[in-house]
Design an enzyme around this catalytic site. Sequence first.
Site: not given
Ligand code: RB5
Length: 150
Positions: A8-9, A65-66, A68, A71, A98, A132-133
């Site tokens: 994302d941004h 993302c900011g 993680g 996502m 693993h 095993r994994h």
């Molecule tokens: C965006 O502002 C932020 O919410 C996004 O990048 C992320 O961190 C969400 O989990």
Amino acid sequence: MTIAIGSDHAGVELKEELISLLKEMGIEYADMGTSSPASVDYPDFGELVSEAVLKGEADRGILICGTGIGMSIAANKFPGIRASLCNDLFTAKMSRLHNDANILVIGGRIVGQGLAREIAKVWLETPFDGGRHLDRLRKITVIEKKTKRQ
Ligand code: RB5
């Protein structure tokens, strides 16, 4: 190996840095966006990368993302996706050994570019241990089937 990469941004700058790393490592990639700092919704890009992996268009994926977290939540909704949020080297290595993680997630507002490059490099180069994994991953597949909703 082909890697689908998306952000994302909040992750777009780190995505560009990791694309440079993929080029340096001679790894093919598909950039699924976003391509600017304009605000977007992380689930849209989580879906694009997850679908690319599930359809076999990419062997594995990278999402940023900011934090993680968004996502990771979004990508792990797709049965067959094992997205691992790795903001440190040990987790990155273990998520391959693993968990056979097929998507690496990094928090672009958490991890600096130098560490993120090392995390991605270790994650890309570490194989799955199997053994095993594998049985544990099969159990996750069973859970995915049991909990499937219409
Ligand atoms: C965006 O502002 C932020 O919410 C996004 O990048 C992320 O961190 C969400 O989990």
